[in-house]
Write a protein that holds these residues in place. Structure first.
Motif, PDB file in Angstrom:
ATOM      1  N   PHE B 130     -12.248 -44.533  50.716  1.00 32.79           N
ATOM      2  CA  PHE B 130     -12.385 -43.198  50.247  1.00 32.79           C
ATOM      3  C   PHE B 130     -13.679 -42.586  49.573  1.00 32.79           C
ATOM      4  O   PHE B 130     -14.486 -41.883  50.233  1.00 32.79           O
ATOM      5  CB  PHE B 130     -11.393 -42.809  49.006  1.00 32.79           C
ATOM      6  CG  PHE B 130     -11.259 -41.214  49.087  1.00 32.79           C
ATOM      7  CD1 PHE B 130     -11.305 -40.503  48.207  1.00 32.79           C
ATOM      8  CD2 PHE B 130     -10.904 -40.698  50.187  1.00 32.79           C
ATOM      9  CE1 PHE B 130     -11.227 -39.274  47.803  1.00 32.79           C
ATOM     10  CE2 PHE B 130     -10.768 -39.330  50.255  1.00 32.79           C
ATOM     11  CZ  PHE B 130     -11.008 -38.676  48.988  1.00 32.79           C
ATOM     12  N   GLU B 134     -15.839 -40.143  52.125  1.00 38.42           N
ATOM     13  CA  GLU B 134     -16.251 -38.790  51.531  1.00 38.42           C
ATOM     14  C   GLU B 134     -17.848 -38.695  51.367  1.00 38.42           C
ATOM     15  O   GLU B 134     -18.501 -37.515  51.503  1.00 38.42           O
ATOM     16  CB  GLU B 134     -15.986 -38.530  50.179  1.00 38.42           C
ATOM     17  CG  GLU B 134     -14.322 -38.208  50.163  1.00 38.42           C
ATOM     18  CD  GLU B 134     -13.870 -36.841  50.278  1.00 38.42           C
ATOM     19  OE1 GLU B 134     -13.999 -36.076  49.428  1.00 38.42           O
ATOM     20  OE2 GLU B 134     -13.219 -36.730  51.250  1.00 38.42           O
ATOM     21  N   ILE B 137     -19.666 -36.773  54.016  1.00 37.43           N
ATOM     22  CA  ILE B 137     -19.399 -35.219  54.332  1.00 37.43           C
ATOM     23  C   ILE B 137     -20.878 -34.570  54.014  1.00 37.43           C
ATOM     24  O   ILE B 137     -21.290 -33.480  54.639  1.00 37.43           O
ATOM     25  CB  ILE B 137     -18.264 -35.000  53.337  1.00 37.43           C
ATOM     26  CG1 ILE B 137     -17.047 -35.378  53.788  1.00 37.43           C
ATOM     27  CG2 ILE B 137     -18.190 -33.237  53.489  1.00 37.43           C
ATOM     28  CD1 ILE B 137     -15.841 -34.690  53.109  1.00 37.43           C
ATOM     29  N   THR B 160     -17.997 -28.685  57.012  1.00 38.40           N
ATOM     30  CA  THR B 160     -18.234 -29.408  55.848  1.00 38.40           C
ATOM     31  C   THR B 160     -17.025 -29.211  54.900  1.00 38.40           C
ATOM     32  O   THR B 160     -16.236 -30.047  54.611  1.00 38.40           O
ATOM     33  CB  THR B 160     -19.404 -29.016  54.785  1.00 38.40           C
ATOM     34  OG1 THR B 160     -20.469 -29.167  55.718  1.00 38.40           O
ATOM     35  CG2 THR B 160     -19.452 -30.103  53.978  1.00 38.40           C
ATOM     36  N   LEU B 161     -16.682 -27.895  54.997  1.00 43.75           N
ATOM     37  CA  LEU B 161     -15.476 -27.503  54.299  1.00 43.75           C
ATOM     38  C   LEU B 161     -14.090 -28.147  54.936  1.00 43.75           C
ATOM     39  O   LEU B 161     -13.201 -28.549  54.282  1.00 43.75           O
ATOM     40  CB  LEU B 161     -15.413 -25.968  54.158  1.00 43.75           C
ATOM     41  CG  LEU B 161     -16.242 -25.270  53.133  1.00 43.75           C
ATOM     42  CD1 LEU B 161     -16.436 -23.928  53.018  1.00 43.75           C
ATOM     43  CD2 LEU B 161     -16.228 -26.370  51.806  1.00 43.75           C
ATOM     44  N   PHE B 164     -13.907 -31.635  53.989  1.00 41.54           N
ATOM     45  CA  PHE B 164     -13.510 -31.885  52.735  1.00 41.54           C
ATOM     46  C   PHE B 164     -12.071 -31.532  52.565  1.00 41.54           C
ATOM     47  O   PHE B 164     -11.386 -32.143  51.743  1.00 41.54           O
ATOM     48  CB  PHE B 164     -14.297 -31.086  51.608  1.00 41.54           C
ATOM     49  CG  PHE B 164     -14.409 -31.206  50.323  1.00 41.54           C
ATOM     50  CD1 PHE B 164     -14.025 -30.725  49.328  1.00 41.54           C
ATOM     51  CD2 PHE B 164     -14.982 -32.752  50.117  1.00 41.54           C
ATOM     52  CE1 PHE B 164     -14.221 -31.253  48.076  1.00 41.54           C
ATOM     53  CE2 PHE B 164     -15.101 -33.077  48.643  1.00 41.54           C
ATOM     54  CZ  PHE B 164     -14.685 -32.211  47.777  1.00 41.54           C
ATOM     55  N   PHE B 165     -11.604 -30.538  53.165  1.00 43.55           N
ATOM     56  CA  PHE B 165     -10.115 -29.978  53.328  1.00 43.55           C
ATOM     57  C   PHE B 165      -9.241 -31.150  53.526  1.00 43.55           C
ATOM     58  O   PHE B 165      -8.340 -31.697  53.006  1.00 43.55           O
ATOM     59  CB  PHE B 165     -10.018 -28.718  54.181  1.00 43.55           C
ATOM     60  CG  PHE B 165      -8.786 -28.188  54.123  1.00 43.55           C
ATOM     61  CD1 PHE B 165      -8.092 -28.518  55.215  1.00 43.55           C
ATOM     62  CD2 PHE B 165      -8.016 -27.618  53.007  1.00 43.55           C
ATOM     63  CE1 PHE B 165      -6.815 -27.995  55.325  1.00 43.55           C
ATOM     64  CE2 PHE B 165      -6.666 -27.116  53.345  1.00 43.55           C
ATOM     65  CZ  PHE B 165      -6.006 -27.341  54.373  1.00 43.55           C
ATOM     66  N   MET B 168      -9.110 -33.690  50.797  1.00 47.90           N
ATOM     67  CA  MET B 168      -8.135 -33.458  49.639  1.00 47.90           C
ATOM     68  C   MET B 168      -6.750 -34.036  50.083  1.00 47.90           C
ATOM     69  O   MET B 168      -6.370 -34.756  49.154  1.00 47.90           O
ATOM     70  CB  MET B 168      -8.042 -31.955  49.697  1.00 47.90           C
ATOM     71  CG  MET B 168      -8.962 -31.104  48.790  1.00 47.90           C
ATOM     72  SD  MET B 168      -8.835 -29.634  48.980  1.00 47.90           S
ATOM     73  CE  MET B 168      -6.898 -29.378  49.333  1.00 47.90           C
ATOM     74  N   PHE B 171      -6.996 -37.702  49.662  1.00 49.59           N
ATOM     75  CA  PHE B 171      -7.137 -38.096  48.423  1.00 49.59           C
ATOM     76  C   PHE B 171      -5.604 -38.051  47.829  1.00 49.59           C
ATOM     77  O   PHE B 171      -5.262 -39.086  47.075  1.00 49.59           O
ATOM     78  CB  PHE B 171      -7.763 -37.033  47.519  1.00 49.59           C
ATOM     79  CG  PHE B 171      -8.352 -37.324  46.278  1.00 49.59           C
ATOM     80  CD1 PHE B 171      -9.509 -36.714  45.673  1.00 49.59           C
ATOM     81  CD2 PHE B 171      -8.035 -38.581  45.532  1.00 49.59           C
ATOM     82  CE1 PHE B 171     -10.084 -36.955  44.510  1.00 49.59           C
ATOM     83  CE2 PHE B 171      -8.679 -38.858  44.418  1.00 49.59           C
ATOM     84  CZ  PHE B 171     -10.028 -38.093  43.777  1.00 49.59           C
ATOM     85  N   ILE B 174      -3.920 -41.217  49.266  1.00 52.09           N
ATOM     86  CA  ILE B 174      -4.313 -42.214  48.566  1.00 52.09           C
ATOM     87  C   ILE B 174      -3.971 -42.450  47.042  1.00 52.09           C
ATOM     88  O   ILE B 174      -3.334 -43.561  46.543  1.00 52.09           O
ATOM     89  CB  ILE B 174      -5.918 -42.317  48.278  1.00 52.09           C
ATOM     90  CG1 ILE B 174      -6.353 -42.649  49.649  1.00 52.09           C
ATOM     91  CG2 ILE B 174      -6.580 -43.495  47.624  1.00 52.09           C
ATOM     92  CD1 ILE B 174      -7.862 -42.662  50.046  1.00 52.09           C
ATOM     93  N   LEU B 175      -3.964 -41.422  46.343  1.00 50.64           N
ATOM     94  CA  LEU B 175      -3.342 -41.523  45.010  1.00 50.64           C
ATOM     95  C   LEU B 175      -1.922 -42.068  44.736  1.00 50.64           C
ATOM     96  O   LEU B 175      -1.615 -42.755  43.770  1.00 50.64           O
ATOM     97  CB  LEU B 175      -3.850 -40.207  44.052  1.00 50.64           C
ATOM     98  CG  LEU B 175      -5.035 -40.054  43.764  1.00 50.64           C
ATOM     99  CD1 LEU B 175      -5.025 -38.507  43.194  1.00 50.64           C
ATOM    100  CD2 LEU B 175      -5.576 -40.934  42.535  1.00 50.64           C
TER     101      LEU B 175
END
Lengths: 494, 490, 488
Positions: B130, B134, B137, B160-161, B164-165, B168, B171, B174-175
């Protein structure tokens, strides 16, 4: 001799590379040199070919994409050899006939790549490999028409490409389905399976439709033929010669090698419809040709008609419900093969002559000439020979094929053959009209300054015409090539 | 040894910043060539059986309290992707040889992207993956916003957005995997049995996050805008490699960690994939700007990758990995021809304007390159695209026969719009008073000749796609064993 | 306990107080008060750090009023380091007339920080809070020539004193209900009694005071003006040191003092306690901070609103409610403080060179000073949470702690909110960087680029801070292991 077939396929590619990188500007001599080499290899192939053996010869087999059973598998039998020889004959003929329209080397390179694709198509025995070569011919074809063609080349080239591509995608998907059902792409294996019914049920029909559409576009068969007149008309002379001489044979070859062995039952079921389509091709095409003013377009339509005869023979054999007598089946199939070869030569010749006329006059409408007999008797004479051959006059090569086809088909599908005879009649009318318009009558103003056949033109015309006579009088030497194959295939198909 | 590709690239990037501008491109070239050589050596030397499993290269504790390790590993799939990154990176530098201002920054951001990509493909720790994912980006933003062309600021921000979206969602996924599985190690997690209920919502979240970067329909709109706005080198890398980060991670992380979740959702993935293939091709048919056509074609080709994944069998997935490789090369070639060769010289990308110029006469090498690129893009056999697409279609037939027919229609559409682009851009005709001329009023001297670096870059790419097209066994032998050990296969 | 021993244990604070007094005198006596005073202040801070290292590991005095523990020592050091950088930043201000007073205030505020961090008893905490607060109010209003500075100071003072009143009120309630002011004693009392409404009010009011200090919504309204109006070093200190200490103290209060009243903030399993209260604060801060920051055109104001958001993220660690969460929150606030000091350093330099700190003042910074531009990029991206910078690891740590805590990922809603907030924040941080990097090409045509003058000390500081952010992102273990070990 090991590797001979691969050599034949690769030599034109090397030639294309050589043409591009050789410092000299003129690509034609290099292209011709490489053609001579590959023709020599083809002759060697013929010489070492065992005419009595059944099955493939000069087989080369290597693993290529094992995960999907794609093998590099090439080999020749009678039919393949015939087509390889045809290619080796027509392409140098086309190159000699036409200097590149703008002197660029790319023209010759593209032609050579096309030639390699053709050799590959006719010798590949595994679908993945076959498809590779089949598609490989698309881009050169597109470029040849698009860059060096005449008016309307944009539309013609796009239509050519997209129609053929659509057909090939349909074919690809169908073959994938067959592969998944049967686990092989090998033509010989599939043919054997076909004898026992490869696929059953709706899926078989879908696959059949896919492959049929793909090949029907290529031949072309009515009603998938609409791309052809534009393409043939607008392509430069040499390209038209190749298109009609060899490329169209890819479709017929595909029918013989792919469709007929795999789907005998399906063909039998819709046989009458197929024959009806073929007859439409045979009859409507010359009618359309009759209405044309442009000579090239006229010959294009006549090509459809002649290829229709091939298809007639094939479908009569495969689709007839009656069990055909052995001799009729052999006759039909031999006629088809013969017609393939003969039409290749003859149609190429016709385009060549039209090209000669266009060079002299700058135009090629049927009304642009008149009374040529008085000014260019040699030209008219040799051209008439070609036209008569196309017509099917005995003593010339065209007769042999057409006669055999009609003889065999009549026994197996009498009604359709009878209607197809009309096609012969109309073709005759068309040619007579052309001869009358061009050759006889008062000499037209514009044709006063025409030169007769030049030396370089004679060098091309005479040998080929003599060949035509030779085949017409002693066709046996051609028959010997594919006789065994015919017997084998006839047994397979009926 | 292949881990050095990461270090060399980042080292080169930092070194660039401190040296004078004139050296920037040479350092970038040396760095990328070094990376490529490492890839090739590893490719040739690693015996194929070793590539069947995700074999650890480096494993060093990083933050023990959280179970984070600096863990790199290699298998056949990773090797393929690292190889295409290397090839693409070198050709990208060649095509950026003439960047005129702020070279340090340009090559710095470029090398950061390349290094990040190497990192993703070699990571075996979820957090490390990860981080690299990221990390890519922000350099993308600067590459496009500073050095781009049409609408660059908007395109850069959108791209880019969106990235990043997607990040998210990744993320969160993964968590959740970390918390439920108790580890960040990909090898350990790929053995862990997550509860089906968890997988049913965690998988779509995670996969969707990755798929945004892969250009899944309908979250694909950033791709054409962003790639058209980017400078040539940017587009080559972005469309070629960075989009593959999403699909690779989707395969390595989402599908392998949550196999039951994947099976629940695979039909939907197939639907979206096929829709993407057809939709993007149809939209491309209407585009006026050449780069937009190519941008949409990327979305369409990535649809094939996703379709291959959705088949859940070894053949389809291997085909998808091969398509990732193939498209990486082909997209680079297409953008190179359109951006560098055409735009820089004619200063226009509008197809109508180009069609008046009949460029094939004045730029024969560019025309040749573009013909090869379009042929490869259409899936003409002999080039890598065909080998990949046929493998995917065979795989897809087993699970989604209808999808195969629709995809076939998509292939024809792809051929149509690619042909249109080829015709209009290079083989357009000048019309004077309604008659069509064969030649062109432009002569060769008006345009700068194609430079040597551009020729080298183009030849590299063309050779690669041809070699893989003629002999795909080279890659498939290494990809298939690795795919077969993945646990989501049915 | 003799006074000498007490002095030894309180030596860090004593050293700083002495330094403050010395700096005051230097301010009266010397012409170059800023430089000399700054030097002395810096040395004093370093000596104080050394004395902390010499302290014994664990001591508790006066029922928790002065506690020496690994956590307290670690964070005293961190606060002193932040104070050190603030002092370096004061050198960028134009020579002010009251340099000595200013530096002394910084040092006294630092003492307040240290008292806060080193105490586990409510009254002492309040004293530390007030010492810190009063110093900061004056520091905020210090620039008498600037209207904004006065406004900042006044707003800060008014808000601050109101919330101090709340805090004191709450403390009195708690004392009334539990009869103790030491955190450990309070927790034992709370464990036995049930939570009555009055007690709950007391807890909430205490928390309100700290919510103000950390600028959590809806108690954040002072922050934008304070950050934008106060002199740069003051703002830097408010943003960094004050925040860190406040979080440490808040953590101690809720984890030690109010631990029986924790409650739970899980989506399906809400239980009343301080955890849902903090969760609500966190959610509000993230939403309000990020959304309002989108509309800003001044860099400092943007940093203020983003501070609100980051307070929200940090609170998520507290909501998680276990050791890991606390550690994550402390790590995050530390790196955040480092980042902010650096960012304010760049802002200070730009402000001095161009006269303002709107986006337009930052345009083209990349051509004018590549070093500053690069450092600004590091700071902004760390705040946005882009790897491999510290902010990214901090967010990962926080979110994973939060998910670990609840059963079945009960805090997923908060984590999702945090992620959405990060996504939104990337946009406005990129806007700052767009001005710095991209607009260079636009401006080059209209205005010639002058190089930004900055002397070696300023450049070195900013560079060191940026390097620290990168380092902590790549090797976070250096800090996390220490924090985790320090938490009981």
């Amino acid at each position: 001799m090991v590797g001979l077939v691969t050599a034949i396929i690769l030599i034109p590619l090397l030639g294309a590379l050589a043409v591009c990188t050789w410092p000299q500007k003129n690509g034609r001599p290099i292209a011709l040199v490489f053609n001579v080499i590959s023709a020599g290899c083809a002759l060697m192939l013929w010489r070492n070919f065992d005419a009595t053996a059944i099955g493939l010869q000069f087989v080369e087999r290597h693993a290529w994409i094992p995960s999907i059973n794609g093998e590099y598998l090439v080999g020749v039998d009678g039919l393949s050899l015939l087509l390889v020889l045809l290619t080796s004959l027509v392409i140098p003929f086309a190159l000699l006939a036409q200097p590149a329209p703008d002197g660029s080397r790319a023209f010759y390179a593209t032609m050579l790549v096309m030639q390699s694709a053709l050799y590959g198509t006719f010798t590949a025995q595994n679908f993945v490999l076959w498809f590779l070569f089949y598609e490989m011919s698309l881009i050169p074809g597109f470029l040849l028409i698009k860059i060096w063609g005449g008016e309307n080349r944009d539309r013609a080239s796009t239509k050519f490409f997209l129609y053929t591509f659509l057909g090939s995608v349909a074919m690809l998907l169908s073959f994938l389905g067959i592969y998944l059902a049967k686990g092989t792409f090998d033509f010989a294996a599939l043919a054997n399976l076909g004898k026992n019914g490869v696929l059953t049920g709706n899926f078989a029909w879908l696959a059949f439709a896919g492959i049929f559409v793909g090949l029907a576009v290529k031949v072309p068969l009515f009603p998938f033929h609409t791309w052809l007149p534009d393409a043939y008309q607008t392509a430069p002379t040499g390209v038209s010669m190749v298109l009609t001489g060899v490329l169209s044979k890819m479709g017929v070859y595909g029918f013989v090698r792919l469709l007929l062995p795999l789907f005998p039952n399906e063909i039998r079921v819709i046989g009458p419809w197929l024959l009806a389509l073929v007859v439409c091709s045979i009859v409507f095409a010359p009618l359309a040709a009759w209405a044309q003013r442009d000579l090239k377009r006229m010959i294009a339509y006549l090509s459809i008609n002649h290829l229709g005869y091939c298809m007639l023979g094939l479908f009569a054999l495969a689709a007839s419900p009656a069990v055909a007598a052995r001799i009729d089946a052999h006759a039909a199939l031999s006629g088809v093969f013969m017609q393939i070869f003969n039409h290749g030569i003859t149609a190429a010749m016709l385009f060549y002559f039209v090209g000669l006329l266009e060079q002299r006059r700058g135009l090629r409408g049927i009304d642009n000439f008149g009374g040529l007999m008085q000014r260019t008797p040699l030209l008219c004479g040799w051209m008439s020979v070609a036209m008569f051959s196309s017509l099917g006059l005995p003593g010339l090569n065209g007769f042999v094929g057409e006669f055999l086809i009609f003889k065999g088909s009549f026994a197996m599908a009498a009604a359709f053959t009878a209607i197809a005879v009309i096609g012969l009649l109309i073709t005759a009318i068309v040619f007579m009209r052309v001869m009358q318009s061009l050759f006889s009558g008062p000499l037209a103003e514009s044709c006063i300054a025409f030169p007769d056949l030049l030396r370089k033109e004679k060098l091309v015309v005479v040998p080929v015409t003599l060949l035509m006579f030779a085949i017409g009088i002693v066709p046996q030497f051609i028959f010997n090539i594919f006789n065994t194959t015919v017997v084998h295939m006839a047994r397979l198909l009926s | 040894m292949i881990a050095w590709t990461i270090y060399v690239t980042f080292g080169g990037a930092i070194l660039l910043l401190f040296l004078p501008r004139a050296y920037a491109r040479w350092i970038a070239l040396l760095t990328t060539i070094g990376g490529l050589i490492l890839c090739l050596v590893t490719f040739v030397q690693t015996p194929i059986p070793d590539l069947a499993h995700f074999t650890t290269l480096v494993r060093v504790p990083w933050v023990p309290a959280l179970g984070m390790n600096y863990h790199l590993a290699l298998d056949g799939i990773s090797l393929t992707m690292v190889l295409v990154t290397g090839i693409s990176a070198v050709s990208t530098v060649f095509f950026s040889w003439d960047v005129e201002h702020r070279q340090n920054e340009f090559f710095f951001w470029l090398l950061l992207v390349v290094g990040g990509c190497y990192g993703v493909f070699l990571s075996a720790d979820l957090f490390l993956l990860f981080v690299f994912y990221e990390l890519v980006i922000v350099p993308k933003y600067f590459l496009i916003a500073i050095f781009g062309s049409t609408n660059k600021e908007y395109g850069a921000m959108k791209l880019t957005l969106y990235s990043f979206f997607g990040g998210m969602f990744v993320f969160v996924g993964i968590l959740v995997a970390y918390v439920a599985g108790g580890s960040l190690d990909l090898n350990q997690l790929s053995q862990f049995e997550f509860s089906p209920q968890l997988q049913s919502w965690a998988f779509p979240v995670l996969f969707l996050g990755f798929a945004v970067l892969a250009g899944i329909w309908p979250l694909h709109t950033w791709a054409p805008t962003g790639h058209a706005a980017a400078p040539t080198a940017g587009s080559m890398l972005l469309a070629g490699i960075v989009m593959k980060l999403g699909s690779y991670a989707g395969l390595r992380v989402a599908m392998n960690l949550f196999p039951e979740g994947f099976q629940m959702w695979s039909k939907w993935i197939a639907v979206l994939a096929v829709t993407g293939i057809v939709y993007a091709a149809a939209v491309a048919l209407r585009q006026r700007d050449l780069k937009f056509v190519i941008g949409y074609s990327s979305v369409s080709h990535m649809g094939f990758v996703l379709l291959g994944f959705a088949t859940a069998n070894a053949l389809g997935t291997s085909g998808a990995v091969l398509q990732m490789f193939s498209h990486g090369v082909i997209a680079a070639l297409l953008f190179a021809a359109a951006g560098r060769m055409i735009y820089r010289r004619t200063h226009t990308r509008e197809l109508d304007a180009l069609s008046e110029m009949n460029l094939s006469h004045v730029m024969p090498f560019a025309a040749f390159t573009f013909v090869i690129a379009t042929a490869a893009s259409m899936g003409i056999p002999g080039f890598s695209g065909f080998a990949a697409e046929i493998t995917i279609l065979i795989g897809a037939w087993k699970t989604f026969p209808i999808g195969v027919w629709i995809a076939g229609g998509g292939i024809v559409l792809v051929a149509a719009f690619t042909l249109r682009a080829l015709k209009l851009s290079f083989f357009g005709e000048e019309r004077t008073e309604g008659k069509i001329k064969n030649g062109t009023t432009l002569n060769r001297e008006q345009f700068d000749p194609i430079t040597i670096p551009e020729k080298i870059g183009a030849c590299m790419l063309m050779l690669t796609t041809f070699a893989v097209g003629v002999y795909p066994k080279l890659l498939l032998d290494r990809i298939m064993p690795a795919v077969e050990t993945m646990r989501f296969l049915r | 306990m003799s006074y000498l021993e007490l002095l030894k244990l309180a030596s860090p604070e004593a050293v700083v107080v002495l330094t403050a007094l010395m700096v005051l005198s230097i301010g009266l006596l010397s012409k170059r008060a800023m430089a000399a005073g700054g030097f002395v202040a810096g040395v004093g801070v370093i000596i104080s750090i050394v004395t902390i290292l010499l302290l014994p590991t664990n001591e508790t005095l006066f029922g928790g009023m002065l506690v020496i523990s690994p956590l307290a020592s670690l964070f005293k050091i961190i606060c002193l380091v932040l104070a050190f950088f603030t002092i370096v930043l004061t050198q960028t201000e134009k020579a002010s007339r009251h340099a000595g007073e200013y530096l002394a205030l910084v040092l006294l505020a630092t003492v307040g920080l240290m008292l806060l961090v080193g105490s586990e008893e409510l009254l002492m905490i309040f004293i530390g809070l007030e010492l810190l607060g009063l110093s900061l109010y004056v520091m905020a209003a210090f620039d008498k020539a600037d209207l904004r500075s006065a406004e900042a100071g006044l707003k800060y003072f008014l808000f601050g004193s109101t919330s101090s009143a709340f805090t004191l009120f709450g403390i009195s309630f708690i004392y009334g209900m539990t009869g103790a002011t030491g955190l450990a004693a309070i927790s034992t009392k709370l464990a036995t009694t049930s939570v009555q409404p009055l007690l709950a009010v007391g807890i909430v009011m205490t928390l309100v005071g700290f919510a103000f200090k950390i600028a959590a919504a809806p108690f954040h309204l002072w922050a934008p003006d304070a950050y934008q109006g106060a002199p740069v070093p003051s703002a830097a200190f408010i943003a960094s040191g004050s925040k860190v200490a406040s979080f440490v103290v808040l953590g101690k209060i809720v984890f030690i003092g109010f631990s029986p009243a924790q409650g739970s903030a899980g989506w399906h399993a809400m239980v009343a306690g301080w955890s849902p209260v903090l969760a609500a604060l966190a959610a509000l801060s993230i939403v309000i901070g990020n959304l309002v920051a989108l509309a800003q055109s001044n860099v400092r104001r943007l940093l203020a609103y983003s501070a609100v958001a980051h307070a929200g993220y940090t609170l998520i660690g507290f909501v998680a409610g276990d050791r890991e969460g606390f550690s994550a929150a402390l790590f995050y606030t530390t790196i955040y403080a480092v980042t902010l000091v650096g960012a304010f350093g760049v802002v200070g330099i730009v402000r001095r060179e161009t006269g303002g700190d709107n986006f337009s003042n930052f345009s083209g910074l990349a051509s004018r000073s590549p070093l500053l531009a690069g450092c600004m990029a590091v700071f902004m991206l760390s705040l946005a949470g882009i790897p491999p910078l510290a902010g990214f690891f901090g967010k990962f740590y926080l979110f994973s702690a939060a998910l670990h805590a609840g059963a079945n990922q009960a805090l997923l809603w908060l984590v999702a909110l945090g992620l959405i907030g990060s996504f939104v924040s990337l946009y406005y941080y990129l806007l700052v960087l767009k001005a710095v990097f991209v607009d260079a090409s636009l401006l080059a045509a209209t205005r010639p680029m002058e190089r930004v003058r900055s002397d070696f000390l300023q450049r070195a500081t900013v560079a060191v801070l940026a390097a620290a952010v990168v380092f902590l992102g790549v090797m976070p273990n250096v800090l996390t292991s220490r924090i985790l070990a320090a938490i009981p």
